[in-house]
Design a protein around this motif. Sequence first.
Motif, mmCIF file in Angstrom:
data_model
loop_
_atom_site.group_PDB
_atom_site.id
_atom_site.type_symbol
_atom_site.label_atom_id
_atom_site.label_comp_id
_atom_site.label_asym_id
_atom_site.label_seq_id
_atom_site.Cartn_x
_atom_site.Cartn_y
_atom_site.Cartn_z
ATOM 1 N N LEU A 388 41.789 -8.520 35.331
ATOM 2 C CA LEU A 388 41.863 -6.938 35.337
ATOM 3 C C LEU A 388 40.283 -6.376 35.430
ATOM 4 O O LEU A 388 39.419 -7.037 34.641
ATOM 5 C CB LEU A 388 42.602 -6.459 33.989
ATOM 6 C CG LEU A 388 43.853 -7.121 33.735
ATOM 7 C CD1 LEU A 388 43.922 -7.152 32.121
ATOM 8 C CD2 LEU A 388 44.894 -6.285 34.303
ATOM 9 N N GLU A 389 40.164 -5.453 36.001
ATOM 10 C CA GLU A 389 38.968 -4.808 36.153
ATOM 11 C C GLU A 389 38.910 -3.336 35.645
ATOM 12 O O GLU A 389 39.714 -2.567 35.974
ATOM 13 C CB GLU A 389 38.301 -4.592 37.568
ATOM 14 C CG GLU A 389 37.030 -3.846 37.866
ATOM 15 C CD GLU A 389 36.531 -3.753 39.028
ATOM 16 O OE1 GLU A 389 35.341 -3.320 39.325
ATOM 17 O OE2 GLU A 389 37.317 -4.075 39.933
ATOM 18 N N PHE A 390 37.954 -2.900 34.490
ATOM 19 C CA PHE A 390 37.965 -1.859 33.769
ATOM 20 C C PHE A 390 36.698 -1.280 34.077
ATOM 21 O O PHE A 390 35.829 -1.610 34.010
ATOM 22 C CB PHE A 390 38.270 -2.004 32.465
ATOM 23 C CG PHE A 390 39.560 -2.470 31.928
ATOM 24 C CD1 PHE A 390 40.635 -1.837 31.797
ATOM 25 C CD2 PHE A 390 39.540 -3.923 31.635
ATOM 26 C CE1 PHE A 390 41.836 -2.260 31.526
ATOM 27 C CE2 PHE A 390 40.822 -4.383 31.295
ATOM 28 C CZ PHE A 390 41.969 -3.718 31.146
ATOM 29 N N LYS A 391 36.810 0.117 34.402
ATOM 30 C CA LYS A 391 35.620 0.995 34.245
ATOM 31 C C LYS A 391 35.448 1.650 33.076
ATOM 32 O O LYS A 391 36.200 2.368 32.475
ATOM 33 C CB LYS A 391 35.732 2.072 35.578
ATOM 34 C CG LYS A 391 34.828 3.322 35.541
ATOM 35 C CD LYS A 391 33.421 2.477 36.298
ATOM 36 C CE LYS A 391 32.451 3.585 36.647
ATOM 37 N NZ LYS A 391 31.034 2.831 36.997
ATOM 38 N N ILE A 392 34.189 1.334 32.554
ATOM 39 C CA ILE A 392 33.882 1.817 31.166
ATOM 40 C C ILE A 392 33.101 3.333 30.990
ATOM 41 O O ILE A 392 32.214 3.534 31.563
ATOM 42 C CB ILE A 392 32.688 1.057 30.340
ATOM 43 C CG1 ILE A 392 33.276 -0.538 30.382
ATOM 44 C CG2 ILE A 392 32.691 1.469 29.125
ATOM 45 C CD1 ILE A 392 34.690 -0.878 29.924
ATOM 46 N N VAL A 441 39.918 -11.670 32.035
ATOM 47 C CA VAL A 441 40.774 -12.573 32.525
ATOM 48 C C VAL A 441 41.596 -13.106 31.217
ATOM 49 O O VAL A 441 41.176 -13.375 30.157
ATOM 50 C CB VAL A 441 40.591 -13.784 32.986
ATOM 51 C CG1 VAL A 441 41.785 -14.944 33.214
ATOM 52 C CG2 VAL A 441 39.483 -13.663 34.255
ATOM 53 N N THR A 442 43.064 -13.045 31.192
ATOM 54 C CA THR A 442 43.842 -13.110 30.019
ATOM 55 C C THR A 442 45.044 -13.813 30.495
ATOM 56 O O THR A 442 45.787 -13.289 31.620
ATOM 57 C CB THR A 442 43.995 -11.937 29.458
ATOM 58 O OG1 THR A 442 44.733 -11.926 28.123
ATOM 59 C CG2 THR A 442 44.543 -10.667 30.165
ATOM 60 N N THR A 443 45.757 -14.175 29.491
ATOM 61 C CA THR A 443 47.122 -14.904 29.282
ATOM 62 C C THR A 443 48.104 -13.731 28.639
ATOM 63 O O THR A 443 49.298 -13.976 28.767
ATOM 64 C CB THR A 443 47.313 -16.390 29.094
ATOM 65 O OG1 THR A 443 47.029 -16.174 27.764
ATOM 66 C CG2 THR A 443 46.634 -17.158 29.978
ATOM 67 N N GLN A 444 47.345 -12.853 27.900
ATOM 68 C CA GLN A 444 48.167 -11.861 27.331
ATOM 69 C C GLN A 444 48.624 -10.867 28.300
ATOM 70 O O GLN A 444 48.254 -10.477 29.394
ATOM 71 C CB GLN A 444 47.199 -11.200 26.258
ATOM 72 C CG GLN A 444 46.353 -11.986 25.281
ATOM 73 C CD GLN A 444 46.910 -12.363 24.091
ATOM 74 O OE1 GLN A 444 48.319 -11.717 23.888
ATOM 75 N NE2 GLN A 444 46.745 -13.109 23.358
ATOM 76 N N ALA A 445 49.802 -10.337 28.043
ATOM 77 C CA ALA A 445 50.418 -9.467 28.949
ATOM 78 C C ALA A 445 50.244 -7.649 28.486
ATOM 79 O O ALA A 445 50.179 -7.403 27.175
ATOM 80 C CB ALA A 445 52.094 -9.418 28.883
#
Length: 455
Positions: A388-392, A441-445
């Motif tokens: 996931l890419e987040f803009k802060i 990067v995560t395996t959490q949903a």
Amino acid sequence: MMNIILVGCGKVGQKLVEQLNEENEHNITVVDTRAEVVKDLTGQYDVMGVIGSGASIETLEEAGVEKADLLIAVTGSDEINLLTCLIAKKAGNCQTIARVRKPEYHKEINLFKEDLGLEMVINPEQAAAREMARVLSFPSAIQIDSFSKGRVEILKFRIPEDSVLDQLRIMEIGQKLDCDILVCGVERGEDAFIPRGDFVLQAGDAISIVSNLKNGNDFFKTIGIKTNRVKDTMIVGGGDTAYYLAKLLLQSGIHVKIIEKNLRRCEELCRLFPKATIINADGTDNRVLLEEGVEHAESFVSLTNIDEENILLSLFAKSQMKGKGKLITKINRIAYDEVIRNLDLDTTVYPKNITAEYIVRFVRAKKNSMDSNMETMHRILNQKAEALEFKILESSEVTDIPLESLHIKENTLIACISRGGKVIIPRGRDMILVGDNVIVVTTQAGFGDIRDILE
């Protein structure tokens, strides 16, 4: 909680129900003309069901369009999808997403996107073609996912036998190979890991690395893996995906040969692509492939409408190319992905998964806080993790603090920070600042905000 109406319960619709239902944050109502499909979905998932056409205002009213926040139209008809969105906008003033597949609508749709009230138009074939073209530009990768407007990529590849990476600990890569990359995922057999520094890599592992283009190229050269794009490709099947893919490849200077058995379609492709080679023949006949030189092709893409044909075509091409060419196989049905994975088909592309990714990202972005904005989302590690890419946008609990001091959830990794055009592979003392783009990067949903990384 978002109230979502999903019109069309085919392969894409079913995948969307599965993914949106997993997040437990939406009230979902599915609409389809087929009673048995609606019954199956309402029995399998926690969703409501309405039997009828999305192009009927009575059906949409029964589905609760007046209180809906979002309507997603993914029936098999572009026209019904557009009409459904138009009716929903007038009847309920909700946001709408339409699947539109026909190339002839591609240019026109943006002209009246606002008039129809469309928040998003998604074209599975075009999205799949873009993914295929990315892979053909870097054929050693099994999968390439782009972030930060192409400045950052996650590249997945398989570690060959006798590789310098075999039996190497991840923490040793930077020092021993002098490469600025980050291993963000490892697949070994049926298992997927977001590895720590002491994780030992093995030959046969499929690993995903985060890097900018230059550092990624340097890394692959160091470990002895070819990075040059293919010079030519052979495509079997001349449908919409082949059209979009041929257009992208020809623009990149890659020679394209398309084998299509429908004469009228061949004539149309000849008119559209005078620089391509168009063969009117049955590409599922192995004699045709041999006559057209499959063993000498640098890449082979199977794009028929039948999954079994695509799989057998790729396996035959692989046997003739003797592992020297790049293979891409389009798969429409998702139910047998575990079996397909064991066939070692190189790169497999699922248009339905790509479509679902785009729409789920949009849905999550709509429930974001003001602190951050989700820009990109890709499913990686065979759908077992998300990148996931987040803009802060504003200061929060995650900004201006060394990463080593943040209490980050298990199986979650801050993989990259993009700041002012510079790509940073983060270390413990690096910090997230306002204005950064951050890849997680995560395996959490269900992450929809950068603060979701915290315990």
